[in-house]
Design a protein around this motif. Structure first.
Motif, PDB file in Angstrom:
ATOM      1  N   PRO A 296      46.246  43.854  47.741  1.00 31.03           N
ATOM      2  CA  PRO A 296      45.284  43.992  46.648  1.00 31.03           C
ATOM      3  C   PRO A 296      44.369  45.192  46.831  1.00 31.03           C
ATOM      4  O   PRO A 296      43.766  45.382  47.873  1.00 31.03           O
ATOM      5  CB  PRO A 296      44.488  42.679  46.706  1.00 31.03           C
ATOM      6  CG  PRO A 296      44.676  42.181  48.099  1.00 31.03           C
ATOM      7  CD  PRO A 296      46.016  42.657  48.556  1.00 31.03           C
TER       8      PRO A 296
ATOM      9  N   THR B  88      41.547  45.769  45.541  1.00 30.26           N
ATOM     10  CA  THR B  88      40.121  45.489  45.621  1.00 30.26           C
ATOM     11  C   THR B  88      39.646  45.230  47.030  1.00 30.26           C
ATOM     12  O   THR B  88      38.458  45.265  47.298  1.00 30.26           O
ATOM     13  CB  THR B  88      39.762  44.279  44.742  1.00 30.26           C
ATOM     14  OG1 THR B  88      40.558  43.171  45.142  1.00 30.26           O
ATOM     15  CG2 THR B  88      40.007  44.579  43.282  1.00 30.26           C
TER      16      THR B  88
ATOM     17  N   ARG C 144      39.855  36.333  49.462  1.00 32.21           N
ATOM     18  CA  ARG C 144      39.683  36.590  48.030  1.00 32.21           C
ATOM     19  C   ARG C 144      40.274  35.444  47.225  1.00 32.21           C
ATOM     20  O   ARG C 144      41.294  34.858  47.609  1.00 32.21           O
ATOM     21  CB  ARG C 144      40.391  37.902  47.659  1.00 32.21           C
ATOM     22  CG  ARG C 144      40.131  38.402  46.256  1.00 32.21           C
ATOM     23  CD  ARG C 144      40.562  39.861  46.115  1.00 32.21           C
ATOM     24  NE  ARG C 144      42.001  39.997  46.142  1.00 32.21           N
ATOM     25  CZ  ARG C 144      42.744  40.429  45.110  1.00 32.21           C
ATOM     26  NH1 ARG C 144      42.150  40.744  43.980  1.00 32.21           N
ATOM     27  NH2 ARG C 144      44.035  40.551  45.209  1.00 32.21           N
TER      28      ARG C 144
ATOM     29  N   ARG D 253      41.183  34.515  43.004  1.00 29.24           N
ATOM     30  CA  ARG D 253      41.202  34.966  41.619  1.00 29.24           C
ATOM     31  C   ARG D 253      41.867  33.898  40.757  1.00 29.24           C
ATOM     32  O   ARG D 253      42.579  33.029  41.260  1.00 29.24           O
ATOM     33  CB  ARG D 253      41.916  36.309  41.482  1.00 29.24           C
ATOM     34  CG  ARG D 253      43.404  36.298  41.811  1.00 29.24           C
ATOM     35  CD  ARG D 253      44.002  37.674  41.592  1.00 29.24           C
ATOM     36  NE  ARG D 253      45.461  37.657  41.702  1.00 29.24           N
ATOM     37  CZ  ARG D 253      46.239  38.670  41.346  1.00 29.24           C
ATOM     38  NH1 ARG D 253      45.706  39.788  40.869  1.00 29.24           N
ATOM     39  NH2 ARG D 253      47.548  38.581  41.453  1.00 29.24           N
ATOM     40  N   TRP D 254      41.636  33.966  39.430  1.00 28.26           N
ATOM     41  CA  TRP D 254      42.186  32.964  38.532  1.00 28.26           C
ATOM     42  C   TRP D 254      42.455  33.544  37.151  1.00 28.26           C
ATOM     43  O   TRP D 254      41.891  34.568  36.767  1.00 28.26           O
ATOM     44  CB  TRP D 254      41.276  31.744  38.431  1.00 28.26           C
ATOM     45  CG  TRP D 254      39.949  31.995  37.751  1.00 28.26           C
ATOM     46  CD1 TRP D 254      38.931  32.777  38.188  1.00 28.26           C
ATOM     47  CD2 TRP D 254      39.516  31.439  36.505  1.00 28.26           C
ATOM     48  NE1 TRP D 254      37.878  32.750  37.305  1.00 28.26           N
ATOM     49  CE2 TRP D 254      38.213  31.924  36.262  1.00 28.26           C
ATOM     50  CE3 TRP D 254      40.092  30.569  35.586  1.00 28.26           C
ATOM     51  CZ2 TRP D 254      37.488  31.585  35.134  1.00 28.26           C
ATOM     52  CZ3 TRP D 254      39.360  30.213  34.454  1.00 28.26           C
ATOM     53  CH2 TRP D 254      38.069  30.718  34.231  1.00 28.26           C
TER      54      TRP D 254
ATOM     55  N   TRP E 286      43.465  37.862  34.878  1.00 28.25           N
ATOM     56  CA  TRP E 286      42.932  37.652  36.223  1.00 28.25           C
ATOM     57  C   TRP E 286      41.468  38.053  36.313  1.00 28.25           C
ATOM     58  O   TRP E 286      41.071  39.102  35.823  1.00 28.25           O
ATOM     59  CB  TRP E 286      43.723  38.467  37.237  1.00 28.25           C
ATOM     60  CG  TRP E 286      45.104  37.969  37.541  1.00 28.25           C
ATOM     61  CD1 TRP E 286      46.273  38.608  37.271  1.00 28.25           C
ATOM     62  CD2 TRP E 286      45.454  36.734  38.183  1.00 28.25           C
ATOM     63  NE1 TRP E 286      47.341  37.852  37.698  1.00 28.25           N
ATOM     64  CE2 TRP E 286      46.871  36.695  38.271  1.00 28.25           C
ATOM     65  CE3 TRP E 286      44.720  35.656  38.688  1.00 28.25           C
ATOM     66  CZ2 TRP E 286      47.559  35.630  38.837  1.00 28.25           C
ATOM     67  CZ3 TRP E 286      45.415  34.594  39.259  1.00 28.25           C
ATOM     68  CH2 TRP E 286      46.804  34.585  39.331  1.00 28.25           C
ATOM     69  N   HIS E 287      40.703  37.208  36.966  1.00 32.19           N
ATOM     70  CA  HIS E 287      39.293  37.480  37.267  1.00 32.19           C
ATOM     71  C   HIS E 287      39.094  37.121  38.733  1.00 32.19           C
ATOM     72  O   HIS E 287      39.617  36.104  39.204  1.00 32.19           O
ATOM     73  CB  HIS E 287      38.385  36.637  36.369  1.00 32.19           C
ATOM     74  CG  HIS E 287      36.932  36.763  36.689  1.00 32.19           C
ATOM     75  ND1 HIS E 287      36.260  37.965  36.616  1.00 32.19           N
ATOM     76  CD2 HIS E 287      36.022  35.841  37.099  1.00 32.19           C
ATOM     77  CE1 HIS E 287      34.999  37.767  36.972  1.00 32.19           C
ATOM     78  NE2 HIS E 287      34.826  36.499  37.274  1.00 32.19           N
ATOM     79  N   THR E 288      38.353  37.950  39.473  1.00 33.64           N
ATOM     80  CA  THR E 288      38.189  37.760  40.914  1.00 33.64           C
ATOM     81  C   THR E 288      36.724  37.497  41.246  1.00 33.64           C
ATOM     82  O   THR E 288      35.953  38.423  41.516  1.00 33.64           O
ATOM     83  CB  THR E 288      38.692  38.997  41.686  1.00 33.64           C
ATOM     84  OG1 THR E 288      40.021  39.300  41.271  1.00 33.64           O
ATOM     85  CG2 THR E 288      38.676  38.745  43.193  1.00 33.64           C
TER      86      THR E 288
ATOM     87  N   ASP F 252      35.353  37.760  46.501  1.00 39.40           N
ATOM     88  CA  ASP F 252      35.989  38.900  47.159  1.00 39.40           C
ATOM     89  C   ASP F 252      35.153  39.267  48.369  1.00 39.40           C
ATOM     90  O   ASP F 252      34.186  40.010  48.277  1.00 39.40           O
ATOM     91  CB  ASP F 252      36.105  40.082  46.195  1.00 39.40           C
ATOM     92  CG  ASP F 252      37.015  41.180  46.738  1.00 39.40           C
ATOM     93  OD1 ASP F 252      37.333  41.145  47.942  1.00 39.40           O
ATOM     94  OD2 ASP F 252      37.406  42.060  45.948  1.00 39.40           O
TER      95      ASP F 252
ATOM     96  N   GLN G 193      44.817  31.905  42.776  1.00 34.90           N
ATOM     97  CA  GLN G 193      45.413  32.481  43.974  1.00 34.90           C
ATOM     98  C   GLN G 193      44.332  32.690  45.027  1.00 34.90           C
ATOM     99  O   GLN G 193      43.233  33.162  44.725  1.00 34.90           O
ATOM    100  CB  GLN G 193      46.093  33.815  43.675  1.00 34.90           C
ATOM    101  CG  GLN G 193      47.366  33.680  42.870  1.00 34.90           C
ATOM    102  CD  GLN G 193      48.118  34.987  42.752  1.00 34.90           C
ATOM    103  OE1 GLN G 193      47.553  36.062  42.849  1.00 34.90           O
ATOM    104  NE2 GLN G 193      49.433  34.899  42.522  1.00 34.90           N
TER     105      GLN G 193
ATOM    106  N   THR H 271      49.459  35.187  50.226  1.00 35.51           N
ATOM    107  CA  THR H 271      48.906  34.566  49.025  1.00 35.51           C
ATOM    108  C   THR H 271      49.393  33.134  48.845  1.00 35.51           C
ATOM    109  O   THR H 271      50.580  32.853  48.968  1.00 35.51           O
ATOM    110  CB  THR H 271      49.303  35.387  47.770  1.00 35.51           C
ATOM    111  OG1 THR H 271      48.852  36.735  47.936  1.00 35.51           O
ATOM    112  CG2 THR H 271      48.693  34.792  46.515  1.00 35.51           C
TER     113      THR H 271
END
Length: 298
Positions: free
Chosen positions: A11, A13, A204, A206-207, A219-221, A224, A277, A285
């Motif tokens: 990833p 990020t 991290r 995300r969903w 996806w939004h995280t 993190d 995730q 993951t």
């Protein structure tokens, strides 16, 4: 509801190198043998809870028997922060070693791999921290503490909807809700008793939301941890009530906010799938899918 394991990803990020190879920023372990990984029982940004105090763990806990020698990972000037805390600093780079009985003097110059002291009883670990330019960094990020390899995948055990601290049934979600995931990772090397089998945090989470295979919320995280320490003020934004830290022979529980007061009215009534995730620093993951139904107009 089901859980699957995703393939490792890298990833962007996380702003880290996935290879984990030694580089100009790398350093060896503070315990012998220096070129061999040691069990780590607590990760960077794990929750630290004591009474009303809430904070993020600003280093890692490397397990070893009481009395084990602790060594400098880099040369520098010794600072005795307290009777059981040593830091070694040079050129804006500082390494900290906690729960150690010092074998060095304040302001003593030490070389790389010089003995600093021994793990104090009854701690059974050295708390090891790295600070660059006054900012704490994650020693387990790829290319830092070397060697280190993590092939384990994080797991997500529950996904729940909540309002004002009360859980809402997934079959009838309406209005503004909090979305919470319970997740953890597993240390890749076995940790000795009484700290064996205890969880650590993923790096991290995300969903996203799908309906009939189509992504209706991308996806939004919200979680993190990346490479640097989060401010203490961020704790209630990241960790949901019910979160517990590990204690000897007593596993903690990590409850992460995926969303605060998410408005379900932005979507039509009907059946959806919420996919979450959890990802570690090496890109391993774990995925969990939670079916739910929006029922705002029922």
């Amino acid at each position: 509801m089901h859980e699957t394991d995703g393939r490792p990803e890298c990833p962007q990020t996380l702003l880290l190198r996935c290879e984990g190879r030694a580089g100009p920023m790398s350093y060896s372990w503070p315990l012998e043998p220096f070129d061999q990984a040691h069990p780590v029982r607590a990760y960077f940004n794990d929750p630290r809870i004591s009474g009303k105090s809430r904070a993020f763990h600003f280093g890692i806990d490397v397990s070893a028997p009481d009395g084990t020698g602790v060594y400098a990972v880099e040369a520098g000037t010794v600072h005795l922060e307290n009777p059981r805390a040593i830091s070694v600093a040079a050129d804006g780079l500082e390494f900290g070693y906690w729960h150690v009985v010092p074998a060095v003097r304040h302001l003593q110059e030490v070389s790389r791999h010089q003995l600093l002291g021994h793990i104090d009883a009854p701690w059974l670990h050295v708390h090891f921290a790295e600070r660059r330019g006054g900012e704490y960094r994650n020693p387990l990020r790829p290319g830092a503490l070397t060697p280190w390899h993590d092939g384990t995948r994080p797991k997500i055990t529950r996904v729940v909807f909540s309002r004002n601290g009360t859980e809402i049934q997934a079959g009838s979600v309406h209005g503004a809700v909090d979305v919470i995931a319970e997740a953890f990772d597993t240390p890749p090397l076995p940790v000795p008793p009484p700290w064996e089998g205890l969880p650590v945090t993923p790096a991290r989470l995300r969903w996203r939301v799908q309906r009939e295979g189509e992504v209706v919320r991308p996806w939004h995280t919200p979680v993190d941890f990346g490479a640097t320490l989060l401010p203490q003020a961020a704790f209630p934004r990241i960790y949901a009530p019910g979160t517990k830290q590990n204690h000897a022979a007593e596993p903690g529980l990590y409850r992460f906010y995926l969303a605060h007061t998410w408005s379900t009215t932005a979507l039509r009534d009907g059946s959806y799938k919420l996919q979450v995730q959890a990802i570690d620093l090496n890109g391993n993951t774990g995925t969990r899918t939670q079916p739910f139904t929006i029922a705002n107009n029922v």
